[in-house]
Scaffold this active site. Structure first.
Site, PDB file in Angstrom:
ATOM      1  N   HIS A 111       0.854  -1.190   0.000  1.00 42.70           N
ATOM      2  CA  HIS A 111       0.000   0.000   0.000  1.00 42.70           C
ATOM      3  C   HIS A 111       0.890   1.239   0.000  1.00 42.70           C
ATOM      4  O   HIS A 111       1.856   1.309   0.767  1.00 42.70           O
ATOM      5  CB  HIS A 111      -0.899  -0.017   1.243  1.00 42.70           C
ATOM      6  CG  HIS A 111      -1.851   1.129   1.266  1.00 42.70           C
ATOM      7  ND1 HIS A 111      -2.939   1.207   0.416  1.00 42.70           N
ATOM      8  CD2 HIS A 111      -1.864   2.267   2.004  1.00 42.70           C
ATOM      9  CE1 HIS A 111      -3.588   2.342   0.644  1.00 42.70           C
ATOM     10  NE2 HIS A 111      -2.952   3.003   1.596  1.00 42.70           N
ATOM     11  N   ALA A 143      -6.052  -8.715   5.622  1.00 41.35           N
ATOM     12  CA  ALA A 143      -7.130  -9.031   6.562  1.00 41.35           C
ATOM     13  C   ALA A 143      -8.451  -8.649   5.885  1.00 41.35           C
ATOM     14  O   ALA A 143      -8.449  -7.972   4.854  1.00 41.35           O
ATOM     15  CB  ALA A 143      -6.927  -8.229   7.852  1.00 41.35           C
TER      16      ALA A 143
HETATM   17  C1  GRF Z   1       1.478   0.714  -6.130  1.00 37.84           C
HETATM   18  O1  GRF Z   1       1.624   2.059  -5.754  1.00 37.84           O
HETATM   19  C2  GRF Z   1       0.963  -0.101  -4.979  1.00 37.84           C
HETATM   20  O2  GRF Z   1       1.404   0.351  -3.746  1.00 37.84           O
HETATM   21  C3  GRF Z   1      -0.535   0.079  -5.096  1.00 37.84           C
HETATM   22  O3  GRF Z   1      -0.794   0.100  -6.473  1.00 37.84           O
HETATM   23  C4  GRF Z   1       0.368   0.540  -7.166  1.00 37.84           C
HETATM   24  C5  GRF Z   1       0.700  -0.510  -8.167  1.00 37.84           C
HETATM   25  O4  GRF Z   1       1.759  -0.138  -9.000  1.00 37.84           O
HETATM   26  N1  GRF Z   1      -1.222  -0.959  -4.378  1.00 37.84           N
HETATM   27  P1  GRF Z   1       2.501  -1.220  -9.886  1.00 37.84           P
HETATM   28  O5  GRF Z   1       1.439  -1.866 -10.764  1.00 37.84           O
HETATM   29  O6  GRF Z   1       3.145  -2.200  -8.983  1.00 37.84           O
HETATM   30  O7  GRF Z   1       3.485  -0.429 -10.687  1.00 37.84           O
END
Ligand code: GRF
Length: 216
Positions: A111, A143
């Site tokens: 995240h 979760a």
């Molecule tokens: C990333 O910023 C991740 O943290 C979020 O979605 C984005 C995905 O980017 N969950 P990528 O497809 O890995 O370049």
């Protein structure tokens, strides 16, 4: 060494997927990226994974009547490939409690914020609007509640005066690419274990604190 058969679930460009695939090439890496699955057949990450020699599959959520039907198909694909562990990497679907239960303790997510701050979307815009001086990213076990679950790793990124959501997001993304392989390594090797809502077992860094701004 038996390596944990891991699938990465994506919906888009897959830059975190790339980082995980590259890290898992190291002979001592305790997980093997055995499959990349996207819920969007057109996701550019799928062709990148294929070019790197990783098996890919698309399970298009749009052709299913509901969330559960989609998840049951996804589960069959994962079982067919004998997957033992999941990494969500920009996977833009929420799971039902049924799916999360199937993978409890065996599914990580990344995240782009320092959880529990800024759950949900547009994290960089919201961090800038709030004027925080330190932002970052988090890898955590999944979760039932969105963007919750025991935290495995976090990276803190200083917010600069001139930052826009794009510049800040780019620096956070660089750190995502560092901490996701680290977190998977720690979990797959058994170094880190879940203890209630926390994880334990990893060595911590030696820096006493990240202070922003730095003293003149
Ligand atoms: C990333 O910023 C991740 O943290 C979020 O979605 C984005 C995905 O980017 N969950 P990528 O497809 O890995 O370049």
């Amino acid at each position: 060494m038996s390596r944990l058969r891991t699938a990465i679930l994506i919906s888009g460009r897959g830059s975190n997927m790339d980082a995980l695939i590259d890290a898992a090439r190291a002979p001592d890496f305790p997980a093997d990226i055995a499959l990349v699955v996207s819920n969007r057949p057109e996701a550019s990450g799928l062709s990148k994974a294929k070019a790197k020699g990783v098996a890919v599959a698309a399970v298009d959520h749009k052709i299913y009547a509901g969330r559960e039907e989609f998840e049951r198909s996804l589960q069959i694909v994962l079982e067919t490939h004998r997957i033992e562990f999941l990494c969500l990497a920009g996977f833009m679907r929420l799971f039902t409690p049924w799916f999360i239960e199937q993978w409890r303790g065996r599914m990580l997510n990344i995240h782009p914020a320092l959880l529990p701050a800024y759950r949900g979307l547009h994290t960089h815009e919201r961090a800038l609007a709030d004027g925080v001086k330190i932002h970052g990213c988090t890898v955590h076990f999944v979760a039932p509640e969105m963007d919750e679950g025991p935290i495995v790793a976090q990276a803190a990124v200083p917010v600069l005066d001139a930052d826009t959501p794009e510049t800040l997001g780019a620096r956070v993304l660089e750190q995502e690419h560092m901490i996701y392989p680290l977190a998977l390594r720690l979990v797959a090797s058994g170094t880190v274990q879940v203890a209630g809502n926390r994880t334990r077992g990893a060595a911590t860094g030696s820096a006493p604190a990240l202070v922003v701004p730095s003293a003149p």
